[in-house]
Design a protein around this motif. Structure first.
Motif, PDB file in Angstrom:
ATOM      1  N   ARG A 116     -14.619   0.971   3.411  1.00 20.27           N
ATOM      2  CA  ARG A 116     -13.635   0.711   2.507  1.00 20.27           C
ATOM      3  C   ARG A 116     -12.457  -0.031   3.012  1.00 20.27           C
ATOM      4  O   ARG A 116     -12.208   0.202   4.182  1.00 20.27           O
ATOM      5  CB  ARG A 116     -13.055   1.779   1.819  1.00 20.27           C
ATOM      6  CG  ARG A 116     -13.857   2.866   1.097  1.00 20.27           C
ATOM      7  CD  ARG A 116     -13.613   4.144   0.251  1.00 20.27           C
ATOM      8  NE  ARG A 116     -14.784   4.811  -0.140  1.00 20.27           N
ATOM      9  CZ  ARG A 116     -14.714   5.975  -0.872  1.00 20.27           C
ATOM     10  NH1 ARG A 116     -13.326   6.138  -1.239  1.00 20.27           N
ATOM     11  NH2 ARG A 116     -15.588   6.536  -0.972  1.00 20.27           N
ATOM     12  N   SER A 117     -11.923  -1.114   2.428  1.00 14.15           N
ATOM     13  CA  SER A 117     -10.759  -1.853   3.032  1.00 14.15           C
ATOM     14  C   SER A 117      -9.616  -2.267   2.454  1.00 14.15           C
ATOM     15  O   SER A 117      -9.820  -2.234   1.072  1.00 14.15           O
ATOM     16  CB  SER A 117     -11.691  -3.296   3.746  1.00 14.15           C
ATOM     17  OG  SER A 117     -12.015  -4.020   2.653  1.00 14.15           O
ATOM     18  N   ASP A 118      -8.581  -2.507   2.833  1.00  9.97           N
ATOM     19  CA  ASP A 118      -7.281  -3.031   2.129  1.00  9.97           C
ATOM     20  C   ASP A 118      -6.869  -4.293   3.125  1.00  9.97           C
ATOM     21  O   ASP A 118      -6.273  -4.149   4.075  1.00  9.97           O
ATOM     22  CB  ASP A 118      -6.392  -2.148   2.092  1.00  9.97           C
ATOM     23  CG  ASP A 118      -5.235  -2.363   1.448  1.00  9.97           C
ATOM     24  OD1 ASP A 118      -5.167  -3.478   0.725  1.00  9.97           O
ATOM     25  OD2 ASP A 118      -4.269  -1.512   0.979  1.00  9.97           O
ATOM     26  N   SER A 163       0.880  -1.042   0.059  1.00 10.08           N
ATOM     27  CA  SER A 163      -0.012  -0.133  -0.086  1.00 10.08           C
ATOM     28  C   SER A 163       0.798   1.218  -0.219  1.00 10.08           C
ATOM     29  O   SER A 163       2.063   1.204   0.312  1.00 10.08           O
ATOM     30  CB  SER A 163      -1.047  -0.194   1.213  1.00 10.08           C
ATOM     31  OG  SER A 163      -1.744  -1.053   1.068  1.00 10.08           O
ATOM     32  N   CYS A 191      -9.198   1.754  -1.335  1.00 14.16           N
ATOM     33  CA  CYS A 191      -9.271   2.412  -0.086  1.00 14.16           C
ATOM     34  C   CYS A 191      -8.765   3.730  -0.375  1.00 14.16           C
ATOM     35  O   CYS A 191      -7.523   4.132   0.112  1.00 14.16           O
ATOM     36  CB  CYS A 191      -8.335   1.428   0.669  1.00 14.16           C
ATOM     37  SG  CYS A 191      -8.429   1.679   2.309  1.00 14.16           S
ATOM     38  N   PHE A 222     -12.480   3.251   6.958  1.00 13.29           N
ATOM     39  CA  PHE A 222     -11.491   2.534   6.442  1.00 13.29           C
ATOM     40  C   PHE A 222     -10.756   1.561   7.014  1.00 13.29           C
ATOM     41  O   PHE A 222     -10.312   1.999   8.406  1.00 13.29           O
ATOM     42  CB  PHE A 222     -10.623   3.627   6.150  1.00 13.29           C
ATOM     43  CG  PHE A 222     -11.050   4.713   4.811  1.00 13.29           C
ATOM     44  CD1 PHE A 222     -10.539   4.427   3.624  1.00 13.29           C
ATOM     45  CD2 PHE A 222     -11.832   5.488   5.199  1.00 13.29           C
ATOM     46  CE1 PHE A 222     -10.903   5.252   2.649  1.00 13.29           C
ATOM     47  CE2 PHE A 222     -12.383   6.251   4.185  1.00 13.29           C
ATOM     48  CZ  PHE A 222     -11.964   6.077   2.668  1.00 13.29           C
ATOM     49  N   CYS A 263      -7.714  -1.288   7.357  1.00 14.20           N
ATOM     50  CA  CYS A 263      -6.367  -1.792   6.793  1.00 14.20           C
ATOM     51  C   CYS A 263      -5.739  -2.792   7.679  1.00 14.20           C
ATOM     52  O   CYS A 263      -5.537  -2.419   8.791  1.00 14.20           O
ATOM     53  CB  CYS A 263      -5.686  -0.788   6.387  1.00 14.20           C
ATOM     54  SG  CYS A 263      -6.486   0.347   5.195  1.00 14.20           S
TER      55      CYS A 263
END
Length: 315
Positions: A307-309, A137, A183, A281, A283
């Motif tokens: 939203r995600s990573d 990322s 994301c 978010f 992560c």
């Protein structure tokens, strides 16, 4: 210019014909199922041009911002250049500019390359050889930084970790492909509460998102939760504490397991009453992201607002 181009190949499309029908007629092996815009199996991405609003029905704001659309319900009236959703394009050469430690097992890698367009919080593929590729990322901001910044955990037996530690140095060449991921801040209401939760190097994309939100003058409260197993696993602590002190709407909340702090439990308990109205978010490790996504959804958050990573270990 042809009204429809698939990658670099012009595709004939008749008036009133859908993009999916035109692709199939041209022999493109495009996936599809329902053909009515419900299953999203056929989703593609417009890399040039804007898809009709109707063709983005049911997609998230982040997907819309990246040009994703549903070919089965898309009848273009203006030129579109499209690609499969996971097509990251050709790899680009980059030069290593900096490798510095951020904690006992995390290093900051900064590289420079030309014309790499991305949004803060997306991820790229770092390519150090034909059989040595990893996704990382981005913590950098394209409007503020002349480099791409990644935070790399140094795993004892990791091939990329050893390569970064033992081989790479300033001036060395690598390649990157991408970007990918949704994301990023774009599409968030500036007055919404913004909840950022990450563990370990999950801080990297959140740091990019936070910087972007502040650059775009986000007015709602912003709370950044960063978790680690031990105190020594936290990093950028001084920078984030200083940032929180300088911004009235920013709060930084670190949590470590050795001090009894479970970042997921801490964040959920503090934020569940605001979940339905917040942009969230997530992560970090896959288990953490799945747990929080489920629990926030059960607390009233819309899946479109999450939203995600999720980081998965290399095979």
């Amino acid at each position: 210019m042809s009204l429809l181009t698939y990658k670099d190949r012009p595709v004939d499309i008749a008036p009133g014909e859908t993009v999916l029908d035109a692709l199939l007629r041209a022999g493109v092996e495009a996936p599809y199922s329902c053909r009515s815009g419900n299953c999203q199996t056929c989703m593609h991405r417009a890399v040039e041009g804007k898809p009709p609003e109707q063709s983005q029905k049911g997609l998230t704001d982040a997907q819309k911002a990246l040009g994703f659309f549903l070919p089965c319900i898309c009848e273009p009236t203006a030129p579109l250049v499209i690609a499969p959703p996971d097509d990251a394009g050709a790899a680009m050469e980059a030069t290593v500019r900096e490798i510095t430690p951020l904690s006992h097992d995390v290093v900051r890698l900064r590289i420079e390359t030309a014309n790499f367009a991305y949004r803060p919080g997306q991820f790229l593929e770092l390519i150090a050889g034909d059989d040595l590729k990893r996704h990382y990322s981005l913590a950098s901001h394209p409007e503020e930084d002349p480099f791409l910044e990644m935070h790399i955990r140094l795993h004892p037996n990791g091939r990329m970790s050893r390569h970064v530690q033992e081989t790479l140095s300033t001036g060395h060449k690598v390649h990157v492909a991408g970007p990918r991921g949704t994301c990023f801040y774009e599409g968030v209401d500036a007055d919404q509460p913004l909840i950022l939760i990450g563990a370990g190097t999950g801080l990297a994309p959140l740091y990019g998102v936070l910087r972007d939100a502040l650059r775009k003058e986000h007015r709602g409260p912003i709370r950044l939760y960063h978790g680690a197993r031990e105190r020594k696993g936290l990093y950028l602590t001084e920078e984030l504490q200083a940032l929180a002190k300088s911004r009235a709407n920013v709060e930084y909340i670190p949590a470590t397991l050795d001090a009894g702090g479970d970042v997921a439990a801490l964040a959920l308990e503090a934020e569940k009453s605001r979940a339905a109205h917040s942009a969230i978010f997530l992560c970090g490790g896959e288990a953490l992201v799945k747990r929080l996504k489920r629990d926030f959804f059960m607390s009233g958050a819309s899946l479109k607002a999450i939203r995600s990573d999720a980081f998965t270990p290399a095979g």
